[in-house]
Design an enzyme around this catalytic site. Structure first.
Site, mmCIF file in Angstrom:
data_model
loop_
_atom_site.group_PDB
_atom_site.id
_atom_site.type_symbol
_atom_site.label_atom_id
_atom_site.label_comp_id
_atom_site.label_asym_id
_atom_site.label_seq_id
_atom_site.Cartn_x
_atom_site.Cartn_y
_atom_site.Cartn_z
ATOM 1 N N ASP A 1 0.833 -1.207 0.000
ATOM 2 C CA ASP A 1 0.000 0.000 0.000
ATOM 3 C C ASP A 1 0.865 1.253 0.000
ATOM 4 O OD1 ASP A 1 0.913 -0.630 2.577
ATOM 5 O OD2 ASP A 1 -0.776 0.367 3.552
ATOM 6 N N ARG B 1 5.259 4.353 6.265
ATOM 7 C CA ARG B 1 4.752 4.322 7.643
ATOM 8 C C ARG B 1 4.760 2.892 8.191
ATOM 9 N NH1 ARG B 1 -1.032 5.850 5.433
ATOM 10 N NH2 ARG B 1 -1.904 3.794 5.048
ATOM 11 N N ASP B 2 4.171 2.744 9.361
ATOM 12 C CA ASP B 2 4.156 1.423 9.992
ATOM 13 C C ASP B 2 3.099 0.532 9.347
ATOM 14 O OD1 ASP B 2 2.037 2.907 10.819
ATOM 15 O OD2 ASP B 2 2.335 2.604 12.971
ATOM 16 N N GLU B 3 3.252 0.318 8.071
ATOM 17 C CA GLU B 3 2.311 -0.515 7.334
ATOM 18 C C GLU B 3 3.082 -1.274 6.252
ATOM 19 O OE1 GLU B 3 -2.391 0.011 6.254
ATOM 20 O OE2 GLU B 3 -1.295 1.588 7.269
ATOM 21 N N ASP C 1 -5.573 -2.527 -2.833
ATOM 22 C CA ASP C 1 -4.684 -1.620 -3.556
ATOM 23 C C ASP C 1 -4.101 -2.325 -4.780
ATOM 24 O OD1 ASP C 1 -4.921 -1.167 -0.680
ATOM 25 O OD2 ASP C 1 -3.626 0.571 -0.976
ATOM 26 N N TRP D 1 -11.247 -5.905 -2.218
ATOM 27 C CA TRP D 1 -9.966 -6.381 -1.712
ATOM 28 C C TRP D 1 -9.835 -7.872 -2.061
ATOM 29 C CZ3 TRP D 1 -11.566 -1.775 -0.823
ATOM 30 C CH2 TRP D 1 -10.708 -0.796 -0.361
ATOM 31 N N GLU E 1 -2.163 9.067 -1.163
ATOM 32 C CA GLU E 1 -3.190 8.140 -0.688
ATOM 33 C C GLU E 1 -4.586 8.760 -0.766
ATOM 34 O OE1 GLU E 1 -2.651 6.916 3.376
ATOM 35 O OE2 GLU E 1 -4.061 5.247 3.141
ATOM 36 N N HIS F 1 1.199 6.186 -2.523
ATOM 37 C CA HIS F 1 0.158 5.151 -2.496
ATOM 38 C C HIS F 1 -0.339 5.021 -3.925
ATOM 39 C CE1 HIS F 1 -1.319 3.798 1.427
ATOM 40 N NE2 HIS F 1 -2.447 3.430 0.858
HETATM 41 C C1 RAM Z 1 -4.958 1.375 4.702
HETATM 42 C C2 RAM Z 1 -4.022 0.938 3.630
HETATM 43 C C3 RAM Z 1 -4.630 0.587 2.315
HETATM 44 C C4 RAM Z 1 -6.072 0.258 2.365
HETATM 45 C C5 RAM Z 1 -6.554 -0.108 3.723
HETATM 46 C C6 RAM Z 1 -8.024 -0.424 3.771
HETATM 47 O O1 RAM Z 1 -4.436 0.992 5.929
HETATM 48 O O2 RAM Z 1 -3.007 1.862 3.478
HETATM 49 O O3 RAM Z 1 -4.414 1.545 1.323
HETATM 50 O O4 RAM Z 1 -6.281 -0.783 1.469
HETATM 51 O O5 RAM Z 1 -6.257 0.883 4.624
#
Ligand code: RAM
Length: 889
Positions: A472, A476-478, A485, A538, A750, A771
């Site tokens: 995504d 960040r912490d992801e 995505d 998704w 994003e 993003h």
């Molecule tokens: C966020 C992500 C992503 C998305 C979800 C639902 O945390 O960055 O883009 O798919 O949410």
């Protein structure tokens, strides 16, 4: 006689040159290592100077050294994409070479292509003679080493390496291969990749040292944005561990193997800490010089532990690895109002800084990473959330080249602490861009520089989020493999780069992570307790991405491999929908991050009711299932899923379609999905499109989120509202694609409003500037503005149909299809002539649609054409390969 011979020689060489076979691929990759398919596939591109040329036969030879293991003989037919191997059984750990030649439809035989190679991996788990070894888990990165001696001439040496964590392997002090972040990010319990390297040239006669430097990486970093005590990675390992073996074949035919086992030693080195989100700390003084060279004194090192992790989850590297693609130089050094020393690289990118610096012993340099400066021009890291994304470099007084090895950052700016201003010399800094090394496939350019910037931003966000998995965001912490995505961006991604292997590898994990009920997880690899599964848009990555790959590359293998996963997901929805075939239950992300009016909550509001999105995706996935079944020759499934698709559409109309042709929800995304997934009876389509158009006119901009945005322009263009699609393209206030461009964006944001016009950055807990999702507009630029799309899988038949629009005087795109380069370039000349130059690859045909008024004079290569069909504003021609220029007066 001599003259005649010379003339013949020239003729022969011209002939050979006119038909050139190149770009040899095995399983869609250039010179892959680690193939374990018994029948890998071969693809190549032929270039020819002739028009209307195609292949009528080919011949492939595969060699193991001097031995021919496959001589295909002349294979009749035009197939040059994914031709399966059919020679002698391939052996493990072997370097093969292959070549191909073709015959064209004029009877010309090409010369042999140059030879390309592929290396096989280990076909059976039992071929692993190495043991897993590990060191106790501490913050510092372990080093592991072993010496071995070689007393005979080496003919071939192949290394197979993997780790729990990340590794960098070395032989005699030199890094093996050029990749980073090996063994990659996968659903480790199910697929842990090992890499295969040809190390023949790295082995010395005499003493050798095999070194492994390890780090936590994805395997042992906390992945996810909630309390790490709550969620768990979806795999079991708890220590850093390694597994490696080198198979040596000597010139005399004898063999040896060097393996990881209890005789290895470990210690720690320069890396004091390294995790994916928080960054890396490196102390030059802690480096053990020469640790990975022979003769190093390791008497103070400890013995590793042998552990029984088994070999069942091991899988060969299946796609391109992460490499340093390019270096970016700093643009300027900024002293911010807050007094920070900040370097601007001018481009938001993913990778690491590289700093050449000596420094005083103990001098500690801290480098933080940011994508933007805030409205006051200060360094901004709020959007990294809990990710520290910090490099710490401790100098020892000797010249160093500092960079992060086992992590990556998303940044345009770095803040430098621990260096005086006059110590900062911009020439000592550069940014290394790291991403999965996918070959470029497409380019797009037009007369509006802002749109070109948008295209560049899309390409950069693709780089930044193709770090071994489709992620995504990279900062960040992801940095997780969000399926939604990936689903919305896959079509665009596939135009930009050769994505077949990359997505195929990730799709195997998508299948592996699927819940027993068939629900597809929100992120792949999955992290337990972090997020859920089975959400509209998704989960549909399970069907949409394999189909996208099949259409783009023409290889059915991805459909075969994913078939049961696709089916499980569609069956899961069927079960939820029940008899009525209406899927309207459950919580969903929906049209995520759609535009909301100022003051309307926090941007999480979902304007389009989820059941509408659900039903459209349900029908689409069932439709893909039916088509897939048909391609694979499963007529029972094909019929069944086609029936489901029809019922799902009927249920949609019963439930959400009013008598006057309007939908129960009057949102852009509702109409977009209903039209793009063909939910409506023919007689109301025009009315639905008109309502979408009305809605767009009413707002003057798009209001769509993740689910609607990828298709809005396509639906407008296809339904007679191309001018509105262009208006959306050229909008440059929020929300629009060009608004970020006006805010100096160099990647895709994003949110539509990730930054406000006054440069304030809303802290809404979730705000990435890299993003790719909204970059899904790229597909429309290629397919509609420039006008290149596949009519048949793999672009075997191409449609070239540009949709010029007000605001552009030219647009052009090139796409390296599986058959070679297709191109479409149109321009409007000063005198009003419309010119379209196209390239149709060898071995393909094209339907060329030239925009023209009825009765207009259309010329092809200067000659007026009369024998064309006229349809919907286009003069339609069919043509074979070649370059052609069309003109409309
Ligand atoms: C966020 C992500 C992503 C998305 C979800 C639902 O945390 O960055 O883009 O798919 O949410």
């Amino acid at each position: 006689m001599k003259r005649i011979l010379a003339a013949i020689a020239i003729l022969v060489s011209c002939r050979a040159f006119a038909l050139d076979v190149n770009s040899l691929k095995v399983n869609h990759m250039t010179s892959p290592a680690g193939i374990t398919d018994p029948e890998p596939t071969f693809s190549w591109i032929t270039e020819s100077d002739s028009h209307n040329a195609g292949q009528i036969a080919c011949r492939i030879q595969v060699f193991d050294g001097r031995k021919k293991v496959w001589n295909s003989g002349r294979i009749a037919g035009s197939n040059s994409v994914a031709v399966p191997y059919a020679g002698k059984q391939l052996k493990s750990g072997t370097v093969y070479e292959w070549r191909v030649r073709v015959w064209d439809n004029e009877g010309t035989k090409s010369a042999w292509s140059s030879r390309a190679r592929f290396i096989t991996g280990l076909f059976n788990a039992s071929e692993w003679q190495a043991s897993w070894i590990e060191a106790p888990l501490t913050d510092a990165s372990p080093l592991m080493r072993k010496e071995f001696s070689v007393s005979k001439k080496v003919k071939r040496a192949l290394a197979f390496v993997t780790a729990h964590g990340l590794y960098e392997a070395s032989l005699n002090g030199s890094k093996i291969g050029d990749a980073y972040l090996a063994p990659g990010y996968t659903s480790y319990d199910r697929h842990l990749q090992y890499q295969t390297y040809d190390v023949t040239d790295m082995i010395e006669e005499g003493e050798n040292a095999f070194g492994l430097e390890l780090a936590r990486g994805w395997y042992l970093s906390n992945m996810g944005f909630v309390d790490p005590s709550v969620y768990k990675p979806n795999f079991e390992g708890t220590n850093i561990a390694a597994l490696a073996q080198i198979l040596i074949t000597y010139q005399d035919g004898s063999k040896d193997v060097v393996v990881t086992d209890g005789s290895w030693k470990y210690s720690t080195g320069g890396i004091l800490e390294s995790t994916i989100y928080n960054g890396e700390t490196f102390d030059a003084a802690k480096v053990q010089q020469g640790w990975n060279t022979p003769g190093f004194d390791d008497s103070q090192w400890q013995n590793v532990q042998e552990v029984e992790y088994g070999y069942d989850n091991l899988a060969p590297q299946d796609c391109e690895q992460v490499v340093t693609e390019q270096y970016v130089s700093p643009k300027e050094l900024i002293e911010t109002p807050a007094g920070e020393l900040v370097i601007d690289f001018g481009q938001n990118l993913v990778g690491t800084e590289v700093l050449s610096f000596t420094g005083k012993p103990g001098q500690t340099i801290k480098i933080s990473h940011a994508e933007y400066l805030d409205e006051n021009g200060n360094f901004y890291t709020v959007n990294l959330r809990s990710a520290k994304a910090l490099s710490t470099y401790i100098c020892d007084g000797t010249p160093q080249e500092f960079s992060a090895k086992f992590t990556f950052y998303g940044f345009r700016y770095i803040k430098v602490e621990g260096m005086e201003r006059d110590e900062i010399n911009l020439d000592d800094f550069k940014a290394a861009v790291r991403f999965s090394n996918l070959e470029p496939a497409g380019s797009f350019r037009c007369s509006d520089e802002r749109v070109n910037r948008l295209q560049s931003n899309i390409q950069w966000s693709q780089r930044g989020n193709f770090v071994d998995i489709p992620s995504d965001c990279p900062q960040r912490d992801e940095r997780l493999g969000w399926t939604g995505d990936a689903e919305v961006f896959a079509r665009t991604a596939t135009f930009n780069r050769q994505t077949y292997a990359f997505y195929s590898k990730w799709l195997k994990d998508l299948a592996a992570e699927q819940f027993p009920g068939g629900e597809v997880t929100d992120i792949v690899p999955f992290v337990k307790n972090l997020v859920g599964a089975g959400h509209v848009g998704w989960a549909d990555a399970a069907t949409i991405i394999p189909w996208t790959l099949y259409m783009a590359y023409g290889d059915t293998k991805v459909l075969e491999t994913q078939y049961s996963s696709m089916k499980k997901w569609v069956d899961c929805v069927i079960a939820q929908a029940g008899e009525s075939c209406l899927w309207n239950t459950g919580w969903h992300y929906g049209d995520w991050l759609s535009y909301v009016e100022a003051g309307e909550k926090d941007g999480f509001q979902i304007a389009t009711p989820n059941p509408i999105s659900q039903q459209c995706h349900f029908a689409n996935s069932a439709d893909i299932m039916a088509r897939t079944a048909e391609v694979l020759g499963n007529s029972a499934d094909a019929e069944y899923y086609a029936g489901i698709c029809t019922k799902a559409k009927e249920a949609f109309c019963r439930e959400y379609l009013n008598e006057d042709g309007s939908l129960t929800a009057n949102t852009q995304t509702a109409y977009i999905l209903a039209l793009v997934y063909d939910m409506l009876p023919e007689n109301v389509r025009a009315a639905a499109a008109a309502r979408l158009a009305e809605n767009v006119e009413y707002y003057g901009h798009l209001t769509t989120g993740f689910l609607g945005t990828p298709h809005i322009n396509r639906v407008l263009t296809e339904n007679g509202y191309n001018h509105l699609a262009y208006r959306l393209l050229f909008n440059d206030t929020c929300p629009s694609w060009l608004y970020p461009v006006t805010m100096d964006a160099t990647t895709i944001w994003e949110r539509w409003n990730s930054m406000l016009p006054d440069h304030t950055i809303p802290d809404n807990g979730m705000n990435s500037f890299n993003h790719y999702s909204y970059g899904a507009i790229g597909d429309w630029l290629y397919r509609y503005v420039a006008g290149i799309s596949e009519l048949e899988p793999g672009f075997k038949t191409i449609r070239i149909k540009p949709y010029p629009g007000e605001g552009l005087t030219f647009a052009e795109a090139e796409e390296t299809t599986p058959y070679g380069k297709a191109a479409s370039a149109w321009r409007i000349e000063d005198d009003g002539r419309f010119v379209l130059e196209i390239t149709v690859p060898f071995n393909t045909r094209a339907e060329v649609c030239v925009p023209a008024a009825e009765g207009a004079v259309v010329t092809k290569d200067g000659e007026a054409m009369t024998d064309y069909e006229y349809a919907g504003g286009y003069a339609v021609f069919n043509t074979g390969s070649g370059r052609y220029v069309f003109e409309v007066k």
